[in-house]
Design a protein around this motif. Sequence first.
Motif, PDB file in Angstrom:
ATOM      1  N   PRO A   1     -14.267  53.930  41.157  1.00 46.90           N
ATOM      2  CA  PRO A   1     -14.417  53.356  39.807  1.00 46.90           C
ATOM      3  C   PRO A   1     -13.148  52.688  39.287  1.00 46.90           C
ATOM      4  N   TYR A   2     -11.985  53.230  39.643  1.00 46.74           N
ATOM      5  CA  TYR A   2     -10.763  52.614  39.103  1.00 46.74           C
ATOM      6  C   TYR A   2     -10.569  51.208  39.680  1.00 46.74           C
ATOM      7  N   LEU A   3     -10.888  51.048  40.963  1.00 50.32           N
ATOM      8  CA  LEU A   3     -10.765  49.693  41.541  1.00 50.32           C
ATOM      9  C   LEU A   3     -11.730  48.725  40.851  1.00 50.32           C
ATOM     10  N   LYS A   4     -12.928  49.229  40.544  1.00 49.96           N
ATOM     11  CA  LYS A   4     -13.891  48.356  39.837  1.00 49.96           C
ATOM     12  C   LYS A   4     -13.355  47.983  38.459  1.00 49.96           C
ATOM     13  N   GLN A   5     -12.740  48.957  37.778  1.00 46.24           N
ATOM     14  CA  GLN A   5     -12.160  48.658  36.448  1.00 46.24           C
ATOM     15  C   GLN A   5     -11.092  47.569  36.577  1.00 46.24           C
ATOM     16  N   ILE A   6     -10.283  47.666  37.634  1.00 50.52           N
ATOM     17  CA  ILE A   6      -9.235  46.650  37.843  1.00 50.52           C
ATOM     18  C   ILE A   6      -9.871  45.271  38.002  1.00 50.52           C
ATOM     19  N   VAL A   7     -10.943  45.219  38.790  1.00 54.07           N
ATOM     20  CA  VAL A   7     -11.582  43.914  39.035  1.00 54.07           C
ATOM     21  C   VAL A   7     -12.204  43.369  37.746  1.00 54.07           C
ATOM     22  N   HIS A   8     -12.833  44.251  36.975  1.00 53.30           N
ATOM     23  CA  HIS A   8     -13.414  43.800  35.702  1.00 53.30           C
ATOM     24  C   HIS A   8     -12.327  43.253  34.772  1.00 53.30           C
ATOM     25  N   GLU A   9     -11.205  43.968  34.744  1.00 51.80           N
ATOM     26  CA  GLU A   9     -10.125  43.543  33.845  1.00 51.80           C
ATOM     27  C   GLU A   9      -9.548  42.197  34.305  1.00 51.80           C
ATOM     28  N   SER A  10      -9.444  42.041  35.617  1.00 47.48           N
ATOM     29  CA  SER A  10      -8.953  40.774  36.160  1.00 47.48           C
ATOM     30  C   SER A  10      -9.932  39.633  35.824  1.00 47.48           C
ATOM     31  N   LEU A  11     -11.238  39.932  35.954  1.00 50.26           N
ATOM     32  CA  LEU A  11     -12.258  38.921  35.622  1.00 50.26           C
ATOM     33  C   LEU A  11     -12.279  38.595  34.131  1.00 50.26           C
ATOM     34  N   ARG A  12     -11.991  39.596  33.298  1.00 53.19           N
ATOM     35  CA  ARG A  12     -11.952  39.341  31.851  1.00 53.19           C
ATOM     36  C   ARG A  12     -10.818  38.363  31.527  1.00 53.19           C
ATOM     37  N   LEU A  13      -9.638  38.625  32.106  1.00 49.30           N
ATOM     38  CA  LEU A  13      -8.484  37.787  31.787  1.00 49.30           C
ATOM     39  C   LEU A  13      -8.538  36.438  32.498  1.00 49.30           C
ATOM     40  N   HIS A  14      -9.076  36.444  33.710  1.00 49.55           N
ATOM     41  CA  HIS A  14      -9.028  35.220  34.529  1.00 49.55           C
ATOM     42  C   HIS A  14     -10.378  34.942  35.202  1.00 49.55           C
ATOM     43  N   PRO A  15     -11.426  34.647  34.435  1.00 51.67           N
ATOM     44  CA  PRO A  15     -12.707  34.327  35.082  1.00 51.67           C
ATOM     45  C   PRO A  15     -12.594  32.992  35.815  1.00 51.67           C
TER      46      PRO A  15
END
Length: 456
Positions: A309-323
């Motif tokens: 789950p933490y890796l998924k959170q990282i990816v979501h956060e990256s997508l939020r900032l840089h879609p």
Amino acid sequence: MLQKQESPAEAATAPGAIPLVGHALRLLRPWSLLHSLPAQGDLVRLYIGRLPVYVVCSPKLVQEVLVHDSDYDRGGAVFDQVRTVMGNGLITCGHDRHRRSRQLVQPVFSRSRLPRYAELMVEHSTPVIESWRDGQVLDARAAMHTIIRRVSIATLFSSRINAEQFERLQQDIGTIAAGWLRRLITPRPLRRLTGGRQWASASKRVHEAIDDSLRSAGATGCPVTGATADVPEVLLAARDADGGGFSHEEIHDELISMFLAAVESSSTVLSWTLDLLAHHPEVQDRAAEEVRRVVGEREMGWPDVDQLPYLKQIVHESLRLHPPTWLLTRITTRETVLGGHPLPAGVNIAYSAYLLGRDPAVFADPDRFDPDRWTGAAPPRGSFVPWGGGSRLCIGNTVSLAEIVIVLAEIVRSWRWEPVRRRPATARVSMLHVPKSVRVKLRSRKEAVATTGEVR
Ligand code: HEM
């Protein structure tokens, strides 16, 4: 036209338009223009030259646009350009063709096929990751492109091509990917000067490879189905509600579209993520600890993705900032009203996952990279849309999230990395939100464990 008195119901026009040019010059610095729009209203009109484009700024209205896909259809100048490269596949087709095409492409992403995709992701990413050296300065953008290209060729064509064709296709896809955005914005007469000839030869070979793979997939005349079938076979065997299937030409367009969509967006997300983690070593270490705890030294597989789950959170956060797809457009198919504002038929609508992801009303301290913000309730509909939404939600969203998590897990379990430059990467202005450059210095995590005994 720009001076016209607006009635109260009309959408506001963003300030700073120049007669005949409109806001085109301000679009050269799109991020500051975008950030200035919500102060003007939920729906704000820009002019590119004399062409009005309505930018939807509130999550609620974006959701309305995404859900009513027959009123707000794919189309307009941007999609006309993209179609010259991708053909008329699922990404570019209009509402009239969409439902059938989506139904026919869906089996490619059925649950039974996902474990095999995960195997191919591991098989084709680890040789690249293992080839890196301790102390090496890595061009992360190029490296992520190489990995995702290899994985995409393997997942979309695996059994159809030999090692030599694989290498050739790798190079050709690299040439197309590097040039296709440039080609879309270069006027036709100038294309020869901007690498147009190499692009055309690479493109021709890739189209031929797709045709070859389709011919060989259909050679038996007896459609192969099930989890062992490869993607060309799945598309050949797919049937719609009336028992009809895709033509070869349609499959060709779907394959090239999926290929380009997959390579460009996933490699871009990984590049941004590597940059963010380079500047947040504590997040890197927490991710490595999660991978060590869940996967240990064994090979990763599909079920692991949900256990990280933490890796998924990282990816979501990256997508939020840089879609990667930071600005998407639609065209109104009829006169309509959006958020109380009347809209004529045939007008361009745009929304920005980048702008919505940085809305301070939804995401506190929005410019801060904080994967932990994803532990709470999901943000309101329409506010986190890196994969679009409604019936045109990215069909590859589950596969691409898994792909990014798997590749990130493979990297983080072997390597730590630090930025070569002190400042975070900045974006290049292009159709995709792509970092200009991401260079990181690698340190072997395994050696760090051997010398210090610490798992970091
Ligand atoms: C992180 C990676 C990805 C991102 C951020 C992404 C983003 C998007 C977005 C925003 C859309 C909607 C565009 C619109 O509404 O105009 C879309 C559609 C689409 N994507 Fe992706 N994509 C990703 C990966 C993939 C992959 C791996 C594939 C295929 C293997 C893929 C295939 C497609 C297709 C076929 C559509 C059209 C769907 C439809 O209209 O029904 N994408 N993608």
